[in-house]
Enzyme design. Structure first.
Site, short mmCIF file in Angstrom:
data_model
loop_
_atom_site.label_atom_id
_atom_site.label_comp_id
_atom_site.label_asym_id
_atom_site.label_seq_id
_atom_site.Cartn_x
_atom_site.Cartn_y
_atom_site.Cartn_z
N SER A 241 0.83 -1.22 0.00
CA SER A 241 0.00 0.00 0.00
C SER A 241 0.85 1.26 0.00
O SER A 241 0.58 2.21 -0.74
CB SER A 241 -0.98 0.01 1.17
OG SER A 241 -0.33 -0.26 2.38
N HIS A 271 -2.12 -8.85 1.84
CA HIS A 271 -1.72 -7.62 2.54
C HIS A 271 -2.74 -7.38 3.66
O HIS A 271 -2.81 -8.16 4.59
CB HIS A 271 -1.62 -6.49 1.52
CG HIS A 271 -0.95 -5.23 1.99
ND1 HIS A 271 -0.16 -5.17 3.10
CD2 HIS A 271 -0.95 -3.97 1.47
CE1 HIS A 271 0.29 -3.94 3.26
NE2 HIS A 271 -0.18 -3.18 2.30
N HIS A 317 6.66 -13.35 9.43
CA HIS A 317 6.72 -12.01 8.85
C HIS A 317 7.86 -11.95 7.84
O HIS A 317 8.88 -12.62 8.01
CB HIS A 317 6.95 -10.94 9.93
CG HIS A 317 6.53 -9.58 9.50
ND1 HIS A 317 7.38 -8.74 8.84
CD2 HIS A 317 5.35 -8.94 9.59
CE1 HIS A 317 6.74 -7.62 8.57
NE2 HIS A 317 5.50 -7.71 9.01
N ARG A 326 3.60 -4.50 17.90
CA ARG A 326 2.19 -4.09 17.76
C ARG A 326 1.28 -5.20 18.29
O ARG A 326 0.21 -4.94 18.82
CB ARG A 326 1.87 -3.77 16.30
CG ARG A 326 2.74 -2.63 15.74
CD ARG A 326 2.58 -2.48 14.24
NE ARG A 326 2.89 -3.72 13.54
CZ ARG A 326 2.61 -3.98 12.28
NH1 ARG A 326 2.00 -3.07 11.54
NH2 ARG A 326 2.94 -5.12 11.73
N ASP A 372 -1.49 -9.25 13.26
CA ASP A 372 -2.80 -9.81 12.93
C ASP A 372 -3.22 -10.95 13.85
O ASP A 372 -4.40 -11.33 13.86
CB ASP A 372 -2.80 -10.30 11.47
CG ASP A 372 -2.74 -9.15 10.50
OD1 ASP A 372 -3.28 -8.08 10.82
OD2 ASP A 372 -2.14 -9.31 9.42
N1 CMX Z 1 2.71 -21.04 9.06
C1 CMX Z 1 3.22 -22.03 8.30
N2 CMX Z 1 4.27 -21.88 7.48
C2 CMX Z 1 4.85 -20.67 7.48
C3 CMX Z 1 4.40 -19.61 8.28
C4 CMX Z 1 3.26 -19.82 9.08
N3 CMX Z 1 2.73 -18.86 9.84
N4 CMX Z 1 5.18 -18.53 8.05
C5 CMX Z 1 6.10 -18.91 7.14
N5 CMX Z 1 5.89 -20.20 6.78
C6 CMX Z 1 6.59 -20.97 5.77
C7 CMX Z 1 6.44 -20.30 4.42
O1 CMX Z 1 5.19 -20.66 3.82
C8 CMX Z 1 7.64 -20.85 3.67
O2 CMX Z 1 7.35 -22.16 3.29
P1 CMX Z 1 7.85 -22.75 1.85
O3 CMX Z 1 9.33 -22.59 1.89
O4 CMX Z 1 7.37 -24.15 1.87
O5 CMX Z 1 7.19 -21.89 0.82
C9 CMX Z 1 8.69 -20.89 4.77
O6 CMX Z 1 7.99 -20.93 6.02
C10 CMX Z 1 9.61 -19.69 4.79
O7 CMX Z 1 8.83 -18.52 4.84
P2 CMX Z 1 9.41 -17.19 5.53
O8 CMX Z 1 10.58 -16.75 4.73
O9 CMX Z 1 9.57 -17.43 6.98
O10 CMX Z 1 8.20 -16.18 5.38
P3 CMX Z 1 7.85 -15.26 4.13
O11 CMX Z 1 8.64 -14.01 4.24
O12 CMX Z 1 7.96 -16.03 2.84
O13 CMX Z 1 6.31 -14.97 4.36
C11 CMX Z 1 4.39 -14.39 5.61
C12 CMX Z 1 5.87 -14.10 5.38
C13 CMX Z 1 3.83 -13.35 6.59
C14 CMX Z 1 3.61 -14.26 4.28
C15 CMX Z 1 4.26 -15.82 6.20
O14 CMX Z 1 4.93 -15.88 7.43
C16 CMX Z 1 2.82 -16.24 6.36
O15 CMX Z 1 2.22 -16.74 5.39
N6 CMX Z 1 2.24 -16.06 7.58
C17 CMX Z 1 0.86 -16.38 7.83
C18 CMX Z 1 -0.07 -15.30 7.23
C19 CMX Z 1 0.01 -14.00 8.03
O16 CMX Z 1 0.04 -13.99 9.24
N7 CMX Z 1 -0.02 -12.87 7.30
C20 CMX Z 1 0.01 -11.55 7.94
C21 CMX Z 1 1.31 -10.82 7.69
C22 CMX Z 1 1.29 -9.50 8.44
C23 CMX Z 1 2.12 -8.43 7.77
O17 CMX Z 1 2.66 -8.64 6.65
O18 CMX Z 1 2.21 -7.34 8.35
#
Ligand code: CMX
Length: 442
Positions: A241, A271, A317, A326, A372
């Site tokens: 955003s 997002h 994250h 937060r 979140d």
């Molecule tokens: N549950 C299960 N698996 C997870 C996870 C979670 N909460 N967080 C990361 N992983 C996994 C990823 O899917 C990835 O798996 P693959 O290698 O099989 O694809 C691996 O761990 C490595 O990921 P990462 O480098 O730790 O995390 P990313 O930077 O790729 O992604 C995020 C970050 C937030 C998208 C991810 O942690 C996630 O999907 N979390 C759950 C959704 C969520 O809470 N979203 C809100 C984000 C809030 C914000 O952005 O402010």
């Protein structure tokens, strides 16, 4: 107005700093970009400079250099209130200094002058199909408010470039002033009887949202609004955003157009929409057990979720490598105001066991909760149970940061953004060591 005066005072020094960097160090290489970064969301490529906020992987968000606990402690609050006025936060974001009580009040008073939503915007929302997503209505409402853009009018009349920031700030104040009322109009029309409740001049910007949706738990919910709107106001300049707003505003589209575009990005499930997913998951866990699960039961549940290939919402994250401060701030709020709430107790139980389980996977870089993981629980407790509205609340807050970025981008004369795209063939030639044929103007 106080924000104009203060920015005008500090602007020459900021312009000097930036001019020095750009003239004396123009060829200094900030970072390299790899093929995988290009194909994977330009992750980690340092393409933005903003002084409004910074996310440190281990300390979390800093707003104008202050951590979340510092901001909560130092910003002025109204008598009888536990959490600061958003007017003081806006002063900090805009001017890079902490406001006095009077300065924070001055911003609040300025907002009050422009807080009412024009009837044509209300009519527009009321004529939309009932099933329109509240984020669509929010984005439309912001666009519609833009007919009064001072920047766009003055630009047509030949505004000097060095003054672009002044009407950008005028627009920013007028737009942000109306956000709580706009959100309330949408909420009341989507989920209540469509009444339009005028802002209460005795309340601050944040508290007014609670008032305009007639939340029955008004005082505590007002406090939650103060906390929530502060915590979500900014998160660096390169998230979807913030970056969208920056890009659109760099074309000298006014802050209404830029903020509306930003909200369209925030509306995406990767997002801002993630917070509704977190609450949905929490309720799924809650409904799977007859009472608060034991640590062992919770651990088994989480392992089964991971085994079936699902992510656990609210954890992990892209940048943070610790518990999101937060999250902690809202966790402390819940501990004080709703310690017996069963969903909150579930949040605590999950926090006890999940980091260890995510660590076991060996791949999750940040096994700790993000903001979140608790946002929805607090809204739910106070009766705001319409999940699809949560992103609007996030947006109301985030436009504080977005408009501060825009004012400073114009103040520092940032030009239109125009990076370069390549073709697959060009990349293939480069990795094969063929001479580079792409000319980039620096
Ligand atoms: N549950 C299960 N698996 C997870 C996870 C979670 N909460 N967080 C990361 N992983 C996994 C990823 O899917 C990835 O798996 P693959 O290698 O099989 O694809 C691996 O761990 C490595 O990921 P990462 O480098 O730790 O995390 P990313 O930077 O790729 O992604 C995020 C970050 C937030 C998208 C991810 O942690 C996630 O999907 N979390 C759950 C959704 C969520 O809470 N979203 C809100 C984000 C809030 C914000 O952005 O402010």
């Amino acid at each position: 107005m106080i924000l104009h005066d203060r920015i005008a005072e500090i602007l020459p020094a900021w312009r000097d700093r930036v001019n020095h960097l750009v003239t004396e160090h123009r060829d200094f290489k900030v970072c390299d970009v790899t093929v995988s970064q290009i194909y994977q969301g330009i992750r980690g490529v340092q393409i933005q400079v903003t002084d409004i906020s910074y996310v440190d992987p281990y300390e979390g968000l800093r707003l104008r250099g202050y951590t979340i606990p510092e901001v909560l402690e130092k910003l002025p609050r109204l008598p009888g209130c536990e959490f600061p006025m958003a007017g003081g936060l806006y002063y900090l974001l805009m001017t890079d200094s902490l406001p006095s009580y009077e300065e924070a009040l001055e911003v609040e008073d300025e907002w009050k002058k422009y807080a009412v939503i024009p009837q044509y915007v209300i009519d527009m929302i009321h004529t939309m199909p009932r099933n329109t997503h509240p984020m669509t209505l929010f984005s439309q409402g912001i666009m519609a408010l833009g007919v009064d853009s001072i920047f766009s009018r003055q630009y047509l009349n030949g505004l000097a470039k060095s003054d672009y920031w002044i009407p950008t700030l005028d627009d920013s104040i007028r737009l942000t002033a109306k956000l709580p009322a706009l959100a309330a109009v949408i909420y009341n029309w989507k989920y209540r009887d469509g009444s339009v409740i005028a802002p209460n001049p005795d309340l601050d910007w944040s508290g007014n949202f609670a008032y305009m949706i007639e939340n029955p738990n008004n005082h505590e919910y007002e406090e939650l609004c103060r906390l929530f709107f502060l915590l979500h106001s900014d998160h660096e300049g390169a998230n979807v955003s913030a970056h969208t707003a920056h890009l659109v505003n760099s074309a000298l589209s006014d802050v209404y157009l830029a903020s509306s575009a930003a909200m369209n990005g925030l509306a995406g499930p990767l997002h801002g929409l993630a917070n509704q997913e977190c609450l949905r998951w929490l309720l799924k866990v809650y409904n799977s057990f007859e009472s608060l699960p034991s640590k062992e039961e919770m651990a088994d549940f989480a392992r089964a979720e991971l085994k079936s290939g699902r992510v656990i919402p609210g954890y992990g994250h892209a940048v943070l490598r610790t518990t999101d401060p937060r999250f902690t701030a809202q966790y402390e709020f819940a501990k004080k105001y709703l310690p017996d709430d069963e969903l909150y107790q579930l949040v605590c139980r999950i926090y006890e066991v999940l980091p260890g389980i995510l660590k076991e996977t060996g791949k999750v870089k940040n096994p700790y909760p993000n903001v979140d993981a608790i946002n929805g629980t607090l809204q739910y407790h106070y009766g705001v149970r319409e999940f699809d509205f949560y992103t609007v609340l996030f947006g109301v807050s985030r436009i504080l940061g977005i408009t501060a970025h825009a004012v400073w981008a114009r103040a520092l004369n940032k030009p239109i953004e125009r990076p370069k795209s390549l073709t697959t063939a060009i990349l293939e030639e480069r990795v094969a060591g063929k001479p580079d044929t792409v000319e980039v103007e620096m």
